[in-house]
Write a protein that holds these residues in place. Structure first.
Motif, short mmCIF file in Angstrom:
data_model
loop_
_atom_site.label_atom_id
_atom_site.label_comp_id
_atom_site.label_asym_id
_atom_site.label_seq_id
_atom_site.Cartn_x
_atom_site.Cartn_y
_atom_site.Cartn_z
N LEU A 124 5.04 0.99 20.83
CA LEU A 124 3.92 1.07 21.03
C LEU A 124 3.36 1.97 22.84
O LEU A 124 3.59 1.96 23.39
N ALA A 125 2.01 2.57 21.70
CA ALA A 125 1.12 3.12 23.12
C ALA A 125 0.54 2.45 23.90
O ALA A 125 -0.20 1.37 23.07
N LEU A 181 2.89 4.47 13.06
CA LEU A 181 4.08 3.23 12.27
C LEU A 181 4.11 3.86 10.80
O LEU A 181 4.42 2.73 10.56
N GLY A 182 2.76 4.05 10.82
CA GLY A 182 2.66 3.97 9.60
C GLY A 182 1.84 2.79 8.59
O GLY A 182 3.20 2.60 7.44
N MET A 183 1.71 2.82 9.47
CA MET A 183 1.12 1.25 9.17
C MET A 183 -0.45 0.98 9.36
O MET A 183 -0.85 0.50 8.22
N ALA A 184 -0.52 2.12 9.04
CA ALA A 184 -2.63 2.11 8.94
C ALA A 184 -2.85 1.86 7.55
O ALA A 184 -3.52 0.37 7.88
N ASP A 185 -2.12 1.61 6.38
CA ASP A 185 -3.09 1.38 5.41
C ASP A 185 -2.57 -0.42 4.92
O ASP A 185 -3.17 -0.66 3.89
N ARG A 186 -2.11 -1.45 5.79
CA ARG A 186 -1.74 -2.06 5.48
C ARG A 186 -2.36 -3.23 6.65
O ARG A 186 -2.34 -4.64 6.65
N VAL A 187 -3.38 -3.05 7.38
CA VAL A 187 -4.40 -3.30 9.35
C VAL A 187 -5.11 -2.84 8.94
O VAL A 187 -6.11 -2.09 8.24
N GLY A 193 -4.35 -7.13 21.58
CA GLY A 193 -3.91 -5.55 22.13
C GLY A 193 -3.99 -4.71 21.75
O GLY A 193 -4.60 -4.15 21.03
N PRO A 194 -2.41 -4.00 22.30
CA PRO A 194 -2.21 -2.48 21.26
C PRO A 194 -1.62 -2.78 20.03
O PRO A 194 -1.40 -1.84 19.50
N GLY A 195 -1.88 -4.25 19.16
CA GLY A 195 -1.41 -4.23 18.27
C GLY A 195 0.41 -5.00 18.07
O GLY A 195 1.45 -5.01 17.64
N THR A 196 0.11 -5.34 19.39
CA THR A 196 1.74 -5.57 20.03
C THR A 196 2.59 -6.43 19.15
O THR A 196 3.24 -6.35 18.07
N LEU A 197 1.90 -7.67 18.00
CA LEU A 197 2.69 -9.47 17.53
C LEU A 197 1.83 -8.46 16.90
O LEU A 197 2.63 -9.23 15.57
N LEU A 198 1.10 -8.03 15.64
CA LEU A 198 0.75 -7.96 14.41
C LEU A 198 1.69 -6.98 14.25
O LEU A 198 2.41 -6.70 12.93
N LEU A 199 2.05 -5.86 14.83
CA LEU A 199 2.63 -4.37 14.10
C LEU A 199 4.32 -4.77 14.15
O LEU A 199 5.15 -3.86 13.66
N ALA A 200 4.51 -5.09 15.16
CA ALA A 200 6.32 -6.01 15.12
C ALA A 200 6.32 -6.87 13.87
O ALA A 200 6.95 -6.85 12.84
N ALA A 201 5.02 -8.16 13.79
CA ALA A 201 4.67 -8.83 12.23
C ALA A 201 5.65 -8.07 10.94
O ALA A 201 6.89 -8.56 10.12
N LEU A 202 4.18 -6.98 11.16
CA LEU A 202 4.41 -6.43 9.95
C LEU A 202 5.91 -5.45 9.39
O LEU A 202 5.88 -4.63 8.25
N ASP A 203 6.51 -4.81 10.49
CA ASP A 203 7.26 -4.00 10.80
C ASP A 203 8.30 -4.88 10.25
O ASP A 203 9.23 -4.43 9.31
N GLY A 209 -8.69 0.14 20.45
CA GLY A 209 -8.19 2.07 20.51
C GLY A 209 -6.53 2.54 20.04
O GLY A 209 -5.99 3.08 20.02
N TYR A 210 -6.00 1.30 21.00
CA TYR A 210 -4.68 1.75 20.76
C TYR A 210 -4.11 1.05 19.41
O TYR A 210 -3.43 1.63 19.76
N ALA A 211 -3.75 0.30 19.50
CA ALA A 211 -3.96 -1.00 18.41
C ALA A 211 -4.10 0.58 17.11
O ALA A 211 -3.00 0.36 16.46
N ARG A 212 -5.06 1.14 17.29
CA ARG A 212 -5.80 2.34 15.54
C ARG A 212 -4.51 3.06 15.66
O ARG A 212 -4.15 3.30 14.24
N ASP A 213 -3.92 3.67 17.07
CA ASP A 213 -3.21 4.68 16.84
C ASP A 213 -2.05 4.13 17.12
O ASP A 213 -1.01 5.02 16.20
N ASN A 214 -1.35 3.29 17.14
CA ASN A 214 -0.62 2.68 17.41
C ASN A 214 0.03 2.80 15.27
O ASN A 214 1.31 2.60 15.35
N ALA A 215 -0.76 1.89 14.89
CA ALA A 215 -0.51 1.34 13.38
C ALA A 215 -0.49 2.67 12.53
O ALA A 215 0.13 3.31 11.51
N ALA A 216 -1.14 3.90 13.00
CA ALA A 216 -1.55 5.14 12.26
C ALA A 216 0.47 5.80 12.75
O ALA A 216 0.78 6.30 11.76
#
Ligand code: GLN
Length: 270
Positions: free
Chosen positions: A79-80, A154-160, A117-127, A145-152
């Motif tokens: 995560l950034a 990680l290729g998850m932008a369309d799932r969040v 926060g920077p998408g920590t728990l959500l992006l880990a769960a989606l991974d 802002g960090y969360a959005r960049d992290n999702a992008a």
């Protein structure tokens, strides 16, 4: 030479860090622009890059390594991160483990992360659950802002989806899994200098006993849970009893899970 520069930096960093060798290696890898594994396996005999000493100086002034390098690994993802956002902690992986144990061979379809926060728990769960979709809420626009960049990245932008908001206020959907790492440190509690000086107080402190945000969030959870769903909250290691009582008052059953250090860290509510 890098080997010698790492040894010297490790010695200096021991004054301010519990993990001086690791810090030195991460800063050196960042200065060289390589992964830490590559640093150790392929570059250890090279000459030290010019920028390294300046990074060590920042760390000696207590700046967290993750802010200096701009990234932190959590669960299966990187995560950034930067000033204004809470750095992911390994302790929080206990929440992902608790959720995985709950769903077993199944999977949540919809995941909510309150205080993402920077998408920590959500992006880990989606991974972990590639078919799942999610909503991340934070009251900090910087964090989102960090969360959005992290999702992008990680290729998850369309799932969040992301929402600037105050806990669950205004959310109408239902979720199979709710994750939440709220602030839970008491206002007067002593915390490490790195954390106190650099990380956002709004992500850390929650009133005199550290329970203020649980008092607000736990009563909101029932109305957000889909049938068969669960909510997993991070807790301070002394808070299992107090948070359990708040959850029992709302009619939840609960299970407590320890972190890798063997201390209570996650409560799973159903
Ligand atoms: N575990 C964090 C710390 O002690 C606190 C995180 C939080 O309050 N949610 O630095």
């Amino acid at each position: 030479m890098i080997r010698a520069a790492l040894a010297a930096a490790t010695q200096r960093l021991a004054e301010i860090s519990d993990t001086p060798r690791l810090d030195a290696e991460l800063l050196m890898a960042h200065a060289l622009g390589v992964a830490r594994d590559d640093l150790l396996m392929r570059h250890i005999e090279a000459s030290a890059p010019d920028g390294f000493e300046a990074l060590v100086a920042r760390r000696l002034a207590h700046e967290p390594v993750a802010y200096i390098t701009g990234s932190r690994g959590f669960w299966s993802i990187d995560l950034a991160v930067g000033p204004g956002v809470l750095i992911p902690r390994p302790d929080s992986e206990a929440l992902i483990e608790a959720a995985i144990a709950h769903f077993g061979a199944g999977a949540p379809a919809a995941v909510l992360d309150l205080g993402t926060g920077p998408g920590t728990l959500l992006l880990a769960a989606l991974d972990h659950w590639p078919e799942a979709r999610g909503l991340g809420v934070d009251r900090s626009a910087v964090a989102l802002g960090y969360a959005r960049d992290n999702a992008a990245r990680l290729g998850m932008a369309d799932r969040v989806a992301w929402r600037l908001g105050d806990w669950a206020g205004g959310i109408e959907e239902r979720f199979d899994l709710i994750l939440c790492n709220p602030p839970y440190i008491g206002t007067e509690e002593a915390i490490g200098e790195d954390v106190r000086r650099f990380e956002p107080a709004s992500a850390l402190f929650a009133g005199a006993d550290g329970l203020d945000d649980y008092r607000r969030v736990i009563p909101q959870l029932r109305g957000l849970l889909a049938p068969g769903g669960c909510a997993v909250l991070e807790i301070g290691w002394t808070q299992a009893g107090a948070v359990s009582r708040l959850a029992l008052d709302q009619g939840f059953s609960l299970r407590v899970r320890n972190d890798l250090g063997g201390r209570p860290r996650a409560v799973l509510l159903t």
